[in-house]
Design a protein around this motif. Structure first.
Motif: not given
Ligand SMILES: *[C@@H]1O[C@H](CO)[C@@H](O)[C@H](O)[C@H]1NC(C)=O
Ligand SMILES: *[C@@H]1O[C@H](CO)[C@@H](O)[C@H](O)[C@H]1NC(C)=O
Ligand SMILES: *[C@@H]1O[C@H](CO)[C@@H](O)[C@H](O)[C@H]1NC(C)=O
Ligand SMILES: *[C@@H]1O[C@H](CO)[C@@H](O)[C@H](O)[C@H]1NC(C)=O
Ligand SMILES: *[C@@H]1O[C@H](CO)[C@@H](O)[C@H](O)[C@H]1NC(C)=O
Ligand SMILES: *[C@@H]1O[C@H](CO)[C@@H](O)[C@H](O)[C@H]1NC(C)=O
Ligand SMILES: *[C@@H]1O[C@H](CO)[C@@H](O)[C@H](O)[C@H]1NC(C)=O
Ligand SMILES: *[C@@H]1O[C@H](CO)[C@@H](O)[C@H](O)[C@H]1NC(C)=O
Ligand SMILES: *[C@@H]1O[C@H](CO)[C@@H](O)[C@H](O)[C@H]1NC(C)=O
Ligand SMILES: *[C@@H]1O[C@H](CO)[C@@H](O)[C@H](O)[C@H]1NC(C)=O
Ligand SMILES: *[C@@H]1O[C@H](CO)[C@@H](O)[C@H](O)[C@H]1NC(C)=O
Length: 468
Positions: A95, A112, A187-188
């Motif tokens: 990502n 991620d 990141v999340n």
């Molecule tokens: C993290 O969460 C955001 C908001 O839900 C999403 O747009 C994004 O794709 C996510 N990032 C990854 C690397 O999964």
């Protein structure tokens, strides 16, 4: 105070120089206090007693440990906060564009993290509060038993030192919560801890058990001010376990996570002398999640559905056994409590015994089998024979000391064999095979490698750390 039944000479143990993986880190234990005070132990346990004293010395030499030992702080920036990272979340940096230039901190915050059950993130122990707590709990547990076995107060002094450094000392104490245990990175990520992290402190049962033994021994090292300070810490911690979102989340888990959470709560309440609360905790467990943990044939479906069914069956069974032993301490006899399907812990262990371990460490089930035999009896000798076939040195394992009565299958593991593992090569067996084929590798290598000696349950020591 009762006299020690026998004072053994352990000069012989210094011949060996044990290495890390030799000593079993039992995932959860709760020892009969009166048994440790008794001193009139069956002489068949004498080699197991030596194992315990060796383990006590080995662990003591590694400590003390504290949450200050880690390099990275919890998100709170409070150095007294316990921190661990979720073990089964693996970084995937696709990502972010320029993966190779990321610093570790960038990977932890920008990539991620993908959940892969049973797969350890390779860097998860860069923060090792989990391993350090487990080592501390083993050191406390073994040194307490070594104190009872030898009567040497230096073991009790070691216990007091390690408990002070981990829990109480103003410079090094851990805050009494797990707000940052098994944080999911990325990141999340979760930023705070997850309820799974409550499992990290499964070793609290060993610490609580040890404190009960020291208290009942009237060990001089266990002073009333120390007792009060440790009790105050545990009161705060058990309050966190039973009222915080994370603690309640773990207690609501239906599989081994829930069992281990009930273990901690009940052991601490018992240690605090709050037997009505401890009994209520056991009731809540047996009338709650336990009901669906074992089906009629003895399988534990919530464990066998996981990636490593042999491991998880043995693992949850160990926690159930500890709950029963806490019940014994409280004057209950809970062992026959049945699940909704009419099964109990004996049914569960009987089911697990004939199943091949696959890639899992076979020895994780052995202490469960010994515990079942010691409680339910072994009139046909089937448990002892099974242990002898799997582990011809089982009477030398530490748990053979406290999972009594349990037959030794005529395996006379002698002090000479302990000292000279290159010597005769086999222990003498009468009536059952001592050369079981599918036994743990450590035991089979024991005769070839002096440093490995009799202590072999490596998988428990290594594999049990931080599993979710
Ligand atoms: C993290 O969460 C955001 C908001 O839900 C999403 O747009 C994004 O794709 C996510 N990032 C990854 C690397 O999964
Ligand atoms: C332990 O021993 C004490 C003193 O003999 C006795 O009062 C107590 O009931 C025993 N406890 C158990 C659980 O056997
Ligand atoms: C861990 O912390 C304790 C307490 O500060 C300290 O005594 C010990 O030496 C530390 N261990 C290591 C390996 O740094
Ligand atoms: C912790 O310290 C970092 C780095 O100094 C800072 O960015 C962060 O805001 C601090 N967090 C808290 C909760 O104070
Ligand atoms: C990382 O994530 C990407 C995007 O989802 C995927 O294509 C790739 O296979 C993943 N890599 C690994 C090693 O799992
Ligand atoms: C990506 O590479 C650029 C150029 O080398 C660098 O400035 C930037 O910090 C990198 N980003 C990450 C997340 O490593
Ligand atoms: C974590 O701590 C345990 C116990 O002290 C130790 O055996 C293990 O090697 C440590 N792991 C790492 C990666 O430092
Ligand atoms: C404990 O440490 C804090 C902060 O360093 C200090 O303010 C306090 O006086 C210390 N307490 C004791 C009893 O030493
Ligand atoms: C025992 O535990 C219960 C439940 O947590 C609590 O309400 C009670 O105050 C405790 N009793 C004592 C004497 O600490
Ligand atoms: C538990 O079950 C066994 C086997 O059915 C029985 O012999 C024993 O008396 C029971 N124990 C209790 C305390 O009910
Ligand atoms: C001691 O253990 C041995 C070996 O298992 C057993 O045969 C014997 O009956 C036990 N003795 C007592 C008094 O329990």
């Amino acid at each position: 105070m009762r006299a020690f039944g026998r004072l053994l000479t352990f000069g012989l143990v210094t011949v060996a120089s044990p290495t890390a993986a030799q000593f079993t880190s039992y995932i959860s234990e709760f020892i009969r206090v009166n048994y440790t005070l008794d001193g009139n132990w069956n002489s068949s346990t004498s080699v197991a007693q030596e194992t315990i004293v060796n383990a006590a010395q080995w662990f003591a030499a590694q400590g003390p440990w504290s949450v200050m030992n880690k390099t990275y702080l919890a998100p709170s920036n409070d150095s007294h906060d316990y921190l661990s990272w979720a073990p089964y979340y693996i970084a995937n940096c696709s990502n972010v564009q320029n993966t190779t230039e990321l610093t570790p901190q960038q990977i932890w915050t920008e990539c991620d993290y993908v959940n892969e059950d049973g797969v350890f993130s390779p860097d998860v122990r860069l923060v090792n509060d989990t391993g350090n707590f487990q080592a501390m709990s083993d050191a406390v547990f073994y040194n307490t038993l070594a104190y009872r076995i030898t009567g040497d107060v230096s073991y009790a002094n070691t216990v007091v030192w390690f408990i002070d450094i981990w829990f109480l000392n103003n410079a090094t104490y851990m805050n009494p919560n797990l707000d940052y245990a098994q944080v999911v990175r990325g990141v999340n990520g979760s930023h705070g801890g997850t309820h799974y992290g409550v499992l990290d402190l499964h070793g609290m049962t060993k610490v609580a058990s040890a404190v009960l033994v020291l208290r009942a021994s009237q060990a001089a090292a266990w002073t009333s001010s120390l007792d009060q300070a440790f009790s105050a810490w545990c009161t705060e911690y058990v309050n966190w376990l039973t009222t915080s979102t994370l603690g309640l989340g773990e207690l609501a888990s239906t599989n081994n996570h829930g069992t281990f959470a009930f273990n901690q709560v009940a052991a601490i309440q018992a240690m605090l002398g709050n037997s009505s609360a401890a009994k209520a905790t056991l009731n809540q467990y047996f009338n709650g999640i336990y009901q669906n943990q074992i089906i009629a044939n003895g399988d534990q479906p919530l464990e066998s559905a996981r990636t490593r069914p042999y491991h998880y069956r043995a693992y949850n069974a160990a926690a159930v056994i500890t709950i029963h032993r806490i019940g014994d301490y409280l004057g209950l006899n809970t062992w026959n409590t049945t699940t909704a399907a009419g099964a109990n812990i004996q049914t569960a262990v009987d089911f697990a015994m004939p199943i091949a371990p696959g890639a899992d460490a076979p020895d994780e089930l052995y202490p469960d089998v010994a515990a079942i035999a010691s409680h339910f009896g072994d009139p046909t000798g089937k448990y002892a024979a099974w242990l002898a076939q799997k582990d011809p040195l089982y009477p030398a394992e530490a748990n053979f000391f406290w999972s009594q009565p349990l037959g030794d299958s005529g395996l006379k593991v002698t002090e000479e064999q302990l000292l000279n593992p290159n010597g005769t090569g086999t222990s003498t067996a009468s009536g059952s095979s001592a050369t079981g084929g599918s036994t743990k590798s450590g035991a089979m290598q024991a005769w070839a490698t002096p440093s490995v000696m009799l202590f072999s349950m490596t998988a428990l020591a290594l594999g049990a750390v931080g599993l979710i």
